[in-house]
Scaffold this active site. Structure first.
Site, PDB file in Angstrom:
ATOM      1  N   MET B  35       0.846  -1.195   0.000  1.00  0.00           N
ATOM      2  CA  MET B  35       0.000   0.000   0.000  1.00  0.00           C
ATOM      3  C   MET B  35       0.887   1.253   0.000  1.00  0.00           C
ATOM      4  SD  MET B  35      -3.504  -0.939   1.831  1.00  0.00           S
ATOM      5  CE  MET B  35      -3.142  -0.447   3.514  1.00  0.00           C
ATOM      6  N   TYR B  37       4.213   3.884   0.845  1.00  0.00           N
ATOM      7  CA  TYR B  37       4.923   4.419   2.016  1.00  0.00           C
ATOM      8  C   TYR B  37       5.890   3.357   2.518  1.00  0.00           C
ATOM      9  CZ  TYR B  37       5.646   8.082   5.385  1.00  0.00           C
ATOM     10  OH  TYR B  37       6.208   9.115   6.104  1.00  0.00           O
ATOM     11  N   HIS B  42       9.242  -3.649   3.570  1.00  0.00           N
ATOM     12  CA  HIS B  42       8.843  -3.896   2.177  1.00  0.00           C
ATOM     13  C   HIS B  42      10.046  -4.271   1.312  1.00  0.00           C
ATOM     14  CE1 HIS B  42       5.605  -1.000   3.531  1.00  0.00           C
ATOM     15  NE2 HIS B  42       4.857  -1.946   2.994  1.00  0.00           N
ATOM     16  N   LYS B 178       5.122 -11.791   7.016  1.00  0.00           N
ATOM     17  CA  LYS B 178       4.520 -12.578   8.096  1.00  0.00           C
ATOM     18  C   LYS B 178       4.131 -11.689   9.282  1.00  0.00           C
ATOM     19  CE  LYS B 178       6.396 -16.761   8.846  1.00  0.00           C
ATOM     20  NZ  LYS B 178       7.437 -17.837   8.840  1.00  0.00           N
ATOM     21  N   GLN B 183      -3.308 -12.450   7.580  1.00  0.00           N
ATOM     22  CA  GLN B 183      -3.438 -12.134   6.155  1.00  0.00           C
ATOM     23  C   GLN B 183      -2.655 -13.129   5.305  1.00  0.00           C
ATOM     24  OE1 GLN B 183      -3.048  -7.986   4.502  1.00  0.00           O
ATOM     25  NE2 GLN B 183      -1.028  -8.722   3.950  1.00  0.00           N
ATOM     26  N   SER B 216       4.071   0.997   8.189  1.00  0.00           N
ATOM     27  CA  SER B 216       3.862   2.348   7.664  1.00  0.00           C
ATOM     28  C   SER B 216       3.151   3.213   8.693  1.00  0.00           C
ATOM     29  CB  SER B 216       3.022   2.300   6.382  1.00  0.00           C
ATOM     30  OG  SER B 216       3.662   1.486   5.429  1.00  0.00           O
TER      31      SER B 216
END
Lengths: 316, 316
Positions: B35, B37, B42, B178, B183, B216
């Site tokens: 998503m 930022y 990431h 993780k 999710q 984020s």
């Protein structure tokens, strides 16, 4: 030219491999999803697919995910060899028949007792089987009403198996019969909403010479019920005639269907005139609508429909 | 070698075209959905993707479908130029950044007033927008509990947007962090259940030097809350130590977390020890479990977790 014998594939990975090889050769891949026991209606879908694609896959799989435990999964008719012969009779034939054994078998050692129950007993034969499948696709508004009322898990099952088939076969075009009108609209919407890169083609209803809409379930009708069931199409034609005579009040038109089918010994599940796009009930016809009917004859539930593309002309 | 500048694609068809061209060249395509930022966490996902794929796409899209109208969609931070710079800093870089404007805009002329409401006010920002999107994917069992309790439409939104991204980018491998444990498990199960031909890789949690799991949302913590939030990771380490000392009673272990976080001024949303696969609560640790924690510090909700791969040895 000798009729083409289709390649029969039962393995998912093999199916996808074939499809990807075709795509890299620049072929347009057509899919006709079926539950087998093919009739002329299915063959019309295949002929339609030939108009849009270079290579054709037909899937034959009776999907337990769209049957409630109290429905007719176990008695759903099948004739695989006959299906292959029929597919070979279509000009151009088909390239692949995808005929998987069980698309919900994920190789779990033990059955999953964690049966997903939604609401009150709204369970499919997949949940009941306890194989641990727990992902479902729903088209939330379109799945309500019409067949969704009497078959609450049906469209969840259809949307989910079609998603699975799309992910396995990876077609460019898929052909669905407009006899299952709500299903066709649901799949169109699902493809849009989930960004499948697949063109959905709706194919017109194929009828027997006497007007009965073709269905694999027709063979289960008694001779008498088979005759009585003609009342469905007759009632559609009555409505057509009434609309042409200027009747646009849907309640009146609907009553024509109920009366005609009931008098013939059928039991109406629903008869509704709805918007062609969003399937919402319409009070007066003033645009593209569809009359959808479901009725029981004996132990067999039949569906049929007729699009009415009527636009009131106020200048008259 | 100069850092590689990624191709930025915002159009769905263009994205798919790129991916299909790569596939036909025999490339293995990796996707890292984000998503935006971006932070070091990431970038770790991107490095992980390089281990499994030849070409890498990173998607940057803040998905309104997973936010309730009362959640922080409008204040979710973004920095597209910074994101590109960070991605270029990773060895090997990334090939494509997929940055769509609105994945729920289907070019409808009029907004759809037919807002799909499920249950009591369980509506996402997509439903609220009235764009007519009505297809949702749910992983029915795994979506319950943990984050599913306080965010009832969250995982429906995640499963649906990931389905959309998978259908647009068509990757062979997708990497998920993780840190978002539930999710990750939901996406794994969805991929199995819907027959996506995609390998799902889980990447370990990346932490700041002081132990805070990267997110984020961390930038929105006040200096004081930022300090207090260290209690989450500290509590996980306390549990680790207690388990190593032989404590297997989950209620006792859970209380260590609640006490540690609460004393630091955090407000526990949940702290649970659950089975790693089915995410069901465990009373005594006797196999692979995961301790999952969510807690509020000020107006920011943070999550963290720790896998415990403990097998009781009865021969001791």
């Amino acid at each position: 030219m000798a009729p083409k014998e289709p390649l029969v594939i039962s393995n998912k990975d093999e199916m996808r491999k074939w499809s990807r090889a075709m795509r890299c050769q620049g072929k347009v891949i057509g899919l006709v999803p079926t539950m087998g026991y093919l009739h002329e209606g299915h063959l019309t879908l295949v002929r339609e697919a030939h108009k849009h694609a270079n290579v054709i896959a037909v899937s034959i799989y009776v999907n337990p995910g769209q049957f409630s435990p109290n429905e007719d999964l176990s008695t759903y008719p099948s004739d695989f060899d006959g299906d292959i012969r029929k597919l070979m009779s279509v000009p151009g034939g088909v390239d692949v028949v995808f005929h998987p054994h069980n698309l919900y078998d994920y190789g779990n050692d033990k059955k999953n007792s964690n049966v997903a129950i939604e609401g009150d007993k709204m369970v499919s034969c997949v949940d009941q089987g306890g194989l641990g499948h727990e992902t479902w696709v729903r088209v939330e508004n379109l799945q309500k009403g019409l067949c969704g009322n009497s078959r609450p898990i049906f469209f969840r099952g259809v949307a989910t198996i079609v998603t699975k088939l799309f992910n396995i076969v990876e077609p460019d075009v898929a052909v669905f019969g407009k006899k299952d009108y709500q299903q066709w609209r649901i799949i169109q919407r699902m493809v849009r909403d989930l960004d499948f890169s697949i063109k959905i083609v709706g194919s017109e209803i194929t009828r027997e010479n006497d007007g009965l809409a073709m269905s694999s379930r027709n063979v289960r009708l008694s001779t008498k019920d088979r005759q009585n069931a003609l009342s469905i199409n007759k009632s559609l034609l009555k409505v057509k005639s009434a609309v042409e005579d200027g009747q646009v009040h849907c309640e009146k038109l609907r009553n024509l269907v109920v009366q005609c089918v009931t008098e013939a010994g059928g039991q109406i599940d629903y008869a509704e005139i709805v918007d062609q796009e969003n399937l919402e009930k319409v009070e007066f016809i003033n645009g593209p609508v569809v009359l959808c009917v479901a009725a029981w004859f004996g132990k067999v539930r039949l569906i049929d429909n007729m699009e009415i593309n009527f636009k009131m002309d106020v200048r008259k």
